[in-house]
Write an enzyme that holds these catalytic residues in place. Structure first.
Site, PDB file in Angstrom:
ATOM      1  N   GLU A 210       0.809  -1.218   0.000  1.00 46.64           N
ATOM      2  CA  GLU A 210       0.000   0.000   0.000  1.00 46.64           C
ATOM      3  C   GLU A 210       0.844   1.271   0.000  1.00 46.64           C
ATOM      4  O   GLU A 210       1.719   1.450   0.844  1.00 46.64           O
ATOM      5  CB  GLU A 210      -0.931   0.011   1.218  1.00 46.64           C
ATOM      6  N   LYS A 226      -8.436  -1.042   1.321  1.00 46.38           N
ATOM      7  CA  LYS A 226      -9.410  -1.340   2.367  1.00 46.38           C
ATOM      8  C   LYS A 226     -10.410  -2.344   1.814  1.00 46.38           C
ATOM      9  O   LYS A 226     -11.084  -2.077   0.821  1.00 46.38           O
ATOM     10  CB  LYS A 226     -10.122  -0.055   2.811  1.00 46.38           C
TER      11      LYS A 226
END
Length: 399
Positions: A210, A226
């Site tokens: 990420e 997410k």
């Protein structure tokens, strides 16, 4: 060891892996020159202190838009860039929120920057004695984790917060040389920020997919992740069709759009990609891409204050979520859920330090968690965190 806001010139044996975020053309050619370290309690503004340190070492961190127009150096002995690490607690301090429970690895500074120059290709260090991990000790039980999820849901019902990311920790004693095990963690599939950063008596290994923030070619970019499911076709479809996961994801996209919009010297913020499903090891995860043009003067300290700690590992609103995290997490986040990456002569590329391991002189530490909304099921959230930690534990034990 680094004490206070200072610089040292002693380094341990170089790890086999390059620091996270290292440009591909530089790997194996790094020679560390100086290390900056800052601990909570040292005083001062950590964002400004580390920015001033990097600027004093010749990196163009006071005007990142202009830095993006520069050329990458290729001469031996010239500064190549710096590895930069910011703990979750330091990020909370930058945001004006509570730091939370103390770190279980207090010997690791909360902000580290290591400046590297180019040198001859480094030979990997010879392997030390065989590495073995002992019995894992969780920082909380499954029942305690589930109770924390329920507590956050009650806070959401009261309107105190919309979403909170809860993170658990586990540690185990080890024997032998951890270097090869850390290199295995850094080499996990999908580790966009795979690498190892080491100091005197400690090391951090990262397998994060990420992006917390990147500044490159005149744009500032973040890529929040997410939403998680097993990497099966059924898991992929379930993630795509989950209203709960999409709502949680969009909430964080809105938070990070706001983080970027608060930056000086940045133009209109746009969502380039929304809820794209990508694979990390044995998991599907949902990722979005948010960006804005750099239109004026933007320095690294401003960037760190705006994006740290990352919204996808705090929740929304960020300060209210940090208060819930401080209330419910019994063990500090340590090196996890912070920032870890590279500050170069022509770009900045910092990953979010999820899927991250720390070792000190006695124990190895891992962290994993997930975002909690009103629609969260406590048992499912506990299982999701275990699924995220499983590839890391397996890599550590593979030898």
């Amino acid at each position: 060891m680094v004490h206070g806001s200072g610089v040292v010139d002693h380094f341990p044996t170089p790890p086999a892996s390059s620091p996270p975020g290292t440009p591909a053309g530089c790997r194996g050619r790094h020679a560390p020159s100086q290390m900056f370290g800052w601990h909570l309690g040292d005083g001062g503004d950590p964002a400004e202190l580390v920015t001033a340190y990097l600027a004093a070492n010749g990196l163009p961190v006071r005007d990142l838009g202009r830095a993006a127009q520069g050329a990458h150096p290729d001469a031996t002995g010239t500064p190549c860039g710096a590895a930069l690490y910011v703990s979750a607690a330091a990020g909370a301090a930058m945001a004006g929120g509570p730091a939370g429970t103390p770190s279980p690895v207090p010997g690791i500074p909360d902000v580290v920057a290591v400046v590297y120059t180019h040198g001859p290709a480094a030979s990997p260090p010879p392997p030390g004695p065989g590495f073995a991990v002992g019995e894992w000790a969780p920082g909380w039980s499954r029942a305690q984790h589930a109770a924390a999820v329920s507590g956050v849901r009650e806070a959401i019902a009261c309107g105190d917060v919309y979403q909170v990311n809860l993170v658990g920790q586990a540690s185990a004693p080890y024997t032998g040389d951890p270097g090869p095990a850390l290199a295995r963690v850094a080499a996990l599939p999908g580790a966009r920020y795979g690498g190892v950063l080491a100091g005197d008596g400690w090391a951090i290994a990262c397998a994060s997919p990420e992006t917390l923030v990147e500044v490159r070619d005149g744009r500032v970019i973040t890529r929040p992740i997410k939403g998680t499911r097993p990497a099966t076709e059924a898991g992929r479809q379930e993630l795509r069709n989950s209203a709960k996961e999409r709502a949680e994801h969009v909430m964080i996209v809105d938070l990070e759009r706001n983080d970027l919009s608060r930056l000086p010297g940045v133009g209109p913020v746009r969502v380039d990609e929304l809820f794209a499903v990508r694979r990390w090891c044995g998991l599907w995860q949902a990722e979005s891409v948010i960006s804005a043009p750099v239109t004026g003067r933007l320095d690294l300290a401003q960037l760190l204050r705006a994006v740290c700690p990352g919204g996808s590992v705090t929740g929304a609103p960020k300060l209210a979520a940090l208060a819930q995290i401080a209330q419910w997490e019994p063990v500090g986040r340590g090196v996890s859920m912070g920032a870890l990456g590279w500050v170069g002569t022509d770009h900045v590329d910092l990953g979010l330090s999820i899927r991250t391991v720390a070792v000190d002189g006695a124990r190895v530490h891992v962290w994993a968690g997930g975002g909690i909304t009103w629609g969260s099921d406590p048992v499912a959230e506990v299982d999701e965190a275990a699924a995220k930690a499983a590839p890391i534990r397996a890599a550590l034990s593979a030898g």
